[in-house]
Write a protein that holds these residues in place. Structure first.
Motif, PDB file in Angstrom:
ATOM      1  N   PRO A 131       0.828  -1.209   0.000  1.00  0.00           N
ATOM      2  CA  PRO A 131       0.000   0.000   0.000  1.00  0.00           C
ATOM      3  C   PRO A 131       0.864   1.261   0.000  1.00  0.00           C
ATOM      4  O   PRO A 131       1.899   1.325   0.663  1.00  0.00           O
ATOM      5  N   VAL A 132       0.411   2.254  -0.732  1.00  0.00           N
ATOM      6  CA  VAL A 132       1.093   3.545  -0.788  1.00  0.00           C
ATOM      7  C   VAL A 132       0.087   4.627  -0.414  1.00  0.00           C
ATOM      8  O   VAL A 132      -0.980   4.725  -1.023  1.00  0.00           O
ATOM      9  N   LEU A 133       0.450   5.411   0.588  1.00  0.00           N
ATOM     10  CA  LEU A 133      -0.446   6.447   1.089  1.00  0.00           C
ATOM     11  C   LEU A 133       0.182   7.816   0.880  1.00  0.00           C
ATOM     12  O   LEU A 133       1.369   8.018   1.149  1.00  0.00           O
ATOM     13  N   ILE A 134      -0.630   8.755   0.427  1.00  0.00           N
ATOM     14  CA  ILE A 134      -0.212  10.141   0.223  1.00  0.00           C
ATOM     15  C   ILE A 134      -0.894  10.993   1.284  1.00  0.00           C
ATOM     16  O   ILE A 134      -2.116  10.963   1.420  1.00  0.00           O
ATOM     17  N   MET A 135      -0.087  11.746   2.045  1.00  0.00           N
ATOM     18  CA  MET A 135      -0.638  12.509   3.163  1.00  0.00           C
ATOM     19  C   MET A 135      -0.272  13.980   3.048  1.00  0.00           C
ATOM     20  O   MET A 135       0.861  14.322   2.711  1.00  0.00           O
ATOM     21  N   HIS A 161       4.011   8.987   1.479  1.00  0.00           N
ATOM     22  CA  HIS A 161       4.581  10.163   0.821  1.00  0.00           C
ATOM     23  C   HIS A 161       3.896  11.398   1.393  1.00  0.00           C
ATOM     24  O   HIS A 161       2.662  11.511   1.340  1.00  0.00           O
ATOM     25  N   LEU A 162       4.691  12.315   1.940  1.00  0.00           N
ATOM     26  CA  LEU A 162       4.155  13.563   2.468  1.00  0.00           C
ATOM     27  C   LEU A 162       4.208  14.645   1.397  1.00  0.00           C
ATOM     28  O   LEU A 162       5.231  14.830   0.732  1.00  0.00           O
ATOM     29  N   GLU A 166       4.113  23.681   1.299  1.00  0.00           N
ATOM     30  CA  GLU A 166       4.022  24.935   0.553  1.00  0.00           C
ATOM     31  C   GLU A 166       3.332  24.748  -0.786  1.00  0.00           C
ATOM     32  O   GLU A 166       3.171  25.703  -1.544  1.00  0.00           O
ATOM     33  N   GLY A 167       2.921  23.530  -1.079  1.00  0.00           N
ATOM     34  CA  GLY A 167       2.234  23.266  -2.339  1.00  0.00           C
ATOM     35  C   GLY A 167       3.220  22.962  -3.451  1.00  0.00           C
ATOM     36  O   GLY A 167       4.439  22.922  -3.259  1.00  0.00           O
ATOM     37  N   GLY A 168       2.685  22.729  -4.633  1.00  0.00           N
ATOM     38  CA  GLY A 168       3.533  22.481  -5.793  1.00  0.00           C
ATOM     39  C   GLY A 168       3.717  21.022  -6.125  1.00  0.00           C
ATOM     40  O   GLY A 168       4.278  20.686  -7.173  1.00  0.00           O
ATOM     41  N   THR A 169       3.263  20.109  -5.269  1.00  0.00           N
ATOM     42  CA  THR A 169       3.400  18.683  -5.551  1.00  0.00           C
ATOM     43  C   THR A 169       2.328  18.246  -6.538  1.00  0.00           C
ATOM     44  O   THR A 169       1.144  18.552  -6.365  1.00  0.00           O
ATOM     45  N   ASP A 170       2.736  17.555  -7.580  1.00  0.00           N
ATOM     46  CA  ASP A 170       1.790  17.002  -8.545  1.00  0.00           C
ATOM     47  C   ASP A 170       1.268  15.678  -7.985  1.00  0.00           C
ATOM     48  O   ASP A 170       1.935  14.646  -8.065  1.00  0.00           O
TER      49      ASP A 170
END
Length: 437
Positions: A131-135, A161-162, A166-170
Motif C-alpha cells: 500500500p502507498v499512502l499520500i498525506m 509520501h508527504l 508549501e504546495g507544488g506537488t503534482d
C-alpha cells in the motif's frame, strides 16, 4: 443495514410532545387573537416577509441599499415586538414562538429516532501487500501529525509520501509513480480535492483506494460511514477491511468524489483573498453575482433544460434532501446518477419565497441525471471541484462512472445515519397515534 432503528417508543413519545407543543402554541396564538384581533397575526407575517427582504438587500445590495437592508432586517422584528407590546400580547407571542420551536425540535427528533444507522457491506479481498499512502500534513489543521498517521501507517507496512506543505506537488504524478513502482493500493489523508485526484488514478488502474478522514469537513468519508473523529481508525482497513464498489464523477475529464459548483460559490472561491477572509470576500462579491450583472448559467440535465441560473451544484449521487440548508448527506454512492441542485433568485420576492417555502420554492430545482452540461455564454467558466478552484472551457460536461472506484474501508466503522425526511406533520401525527408504519 445495521440495527432496527432506535427505540420506537421514544419516537412515539417525541411525536406526542411535538403535537402537544404545537397545539399549545395554536391555543396561545388564538388567545392573543381574541384579545387584540387578527391584526397581530398580519403584523407578524408582514414582519417575517420584510425581514427576508432586508436580508436579501443585505447580501445582494451595495451602499445605501445594503444599509437599508440592515435597517429592515433589524427594524422589522423590532417593530413587530413594539406593536405586540402596545397590544399587550408580546408575552403570548414569545410563548407561542417558544412552543412552536419546541414542536419543531421534537418533531424532527421523532423522525430521526425512527431512522437507522446503516453500513454498506462489501466483499472481502486479499490484504494489500504494497500500500502507498499520500498525506497532506496541513490538511484538517494538521491531523496527520496530531494523530500520528505516518507512524501508524508505516507500522502497518504502508509506504507514506508527504506532500510539500508549501504546495507544488503534482499529486496525480506521485500516484502514477507509485503504481509504476508496484503499489497495489493507493490512499490519501487529506482534503476531498486530493482524494478525488488519487481516486481517479486508482480507478484508472483498477486498484483499491483508501480514504483517511484527515481533511477539514471529510464529506466523502462521512458518506462512506468512516470515523471522522479519529482518522487513524481508517487505517484498520489495511488489516481488517472490505471492499466497496462506488461511483466516480467526472467533470471535463477530471475526477470528483463529491461536488462540482458553478456560479456564485465558484466565482467566490476563485478570488485570492477568499482563503484569508472568506466572509468578507463573499459579502463584497455577492451583490455583483446575485444581481442581473452577475454570471448566469444554462444547463441541460438529462432532458431537463435550466436557464438563467445563478448557482448550480452537481453531486456524485444525489443528496438525501433538496433543502439547500440541510443538504450534505448522500445515502448511497452507487446509484449511477448525478444530483443537480440549481438556484435562481430574481430579487427580494424570490428570496422571501425561498425563506418561507424552502425546498418548495419556485427558484430551486432538484433533479438527477447521468449527464449534465453547463454553459455560461463565455469561453471559460469558474468551477469549484471538490472545493478546489478551477477555470474550465465551456461547455462543462459532468458525467458519472457507475461503480468505477474500489474503496477499501474498515470492516468495523461507525456507519452512516439514515437521513431524516423533510418534516411531515401528517406522518408525525400518525406516529403519535401509533399508526405510522
Amino acid at each position: 443495514m445495521r440495527g432496527s432503528g432506535r427505540h420506537r417508543g421514544a419516537a412515539r413519545f417525541l411525536a406526542r410532545c411535538a403535537l402537544l407543543a404545537l397545539t399549545a402554541a395554536v391555543v396561545v396564538l388564538f388567545l392573543a387573537l381574541g384579545r387584540a384581533g387578527p391584526v397581530v397575526l398580519l403584523t407578524g407575517l408582514a414582519g417575517f416577509v420584510l425581514t427576508a427582504v432586508g436580508l436579501w438587500w443585505l447580501v445582494a445590495g451595495r451602499g445605501p441599499l445594503r444599509l437599508l437592508g440592515v435597517l429592515l432586517a433589524v427594524g422589522a422584528p423590532v417593530g413587530v415586538l413594539i406593536h405586540y407590546v402596545e397590544k399587550g400580547v408580546w408575552g403570548n407571542a414569545l410563548i407561542a414562538l417558544a412552543l412552536y420551536g419546541l414542536a419543531l425540535i421534537c418533531a424532527r427528533a421523532s423522525m430521526r429516532a425512527t431512522g437507522k444507522a446503516y453500513v454498506m457491506r462489501g466483499k472481502t479481498r486479499p490484504l494489500p501487500r504494497k500500500p502507498v499512502l499520500i498525506m497532506n500534513p496541513k490538511s484538517g489543521g494538521g491531523k496527520v501529525g496530531r494523530f500520528r498517521l505516518v507512524e501508524r501507517a508505516e507500522e502497518l507496512g504502508a509506504t507514506v509520501h508527504l506532500l510539500d506543505p508549501e504546495g507544488g506537488t503534482d499529486v496525480e504524478a506521485l500516484a502514477r509513480e507509485a503504481v509504476a513502482d508496484g503499489a497495489d493500493l493507493l490512499g490519501v489523508a487529506g482534503g476531498d480535492g486530493t482524494q478525488a485526484l488519487v481516486a481517479g488514478v486508482a480507478a484508472e488502474h483498477d486498484l483499491p483506494f483508501l480514504v483517511i478522514s484527515a481533511g477539514t469537513r471529510n464529506h466523502f468519508a462521512m458518506d462512506l460511514g468512516l470515523d471522522r473523529t479519529d482518522p487513524a481508525r481508517c487505517l484498520d482497513a489495511l488489516t481488517d477491511g472490505e471492499e466497496l464498489r462506488i461511483d466516480l464523477g467526472s467533470v471535463s475529464g477530471r475526477p470528483f468524489v463529491n461536488t462540482v459548483s458553478f456560479g456564485v460559490y465558484a466565482d467566490i472561491v476563485q478570488r485570492p483573498e477568499y482563503r484569508d477572509a472568506k466572509a468578507g470576500t463573499a459579502l463584497n462579491l455577492l451583490p455583483e453575482l446575485l444581481q442581473e450583472s452577475g454570471r448566469r448559467l444554462d444547463a441541460t440535465a438529462g432532458d431537463k433544460r435550466l436557464t438563467e441560473q445563478q448557482a448550480i451544484l452537481v453531486t456524485n449521487n444525489p443528496y438525501a434532501t433538496p433543502d439547500p440548508m440541510a443538504a450534505g448527506l448522500r445515502p448511497r454512492l452507487d446509484r449511477g446518477r448525478l444530483g443537480v441542485l440549481a438556484l435562481r433568485l430574481e430579487g427580494a420576492v424570490h428570496a422571501a419565497d425561498l425563506a418561507i417555502r424552502g425546498s418548495r420554492s419556485q427558484g430551486l430545482n432538484f433533479l438527477t441525471a447521468r449527464h449534465v452540461e453547463v454553459t455560461a455564454g463565455t469561453d471559460t467558466i469558474p468551477v469549484a471541484v471538490d472545493g478546489e478552484a478551477l477555470t474550465l472551457p465551456t461547455p462543462v460536461v459532468c458525467t458519472v462512472r457507475p461503480r468505477a472506484l474500489r474503496v477499501l474501508v474498515p470492516r468495523q466503522r461507525p456507519g452512516t445515519e439514515a437521513p431524516s425526511s423533510p418534516l411531515n406533520w401528517r406522518w408525525v401525527t400518525a406516529l403519535a397515534l401509533g399508526r405510522a408504519r
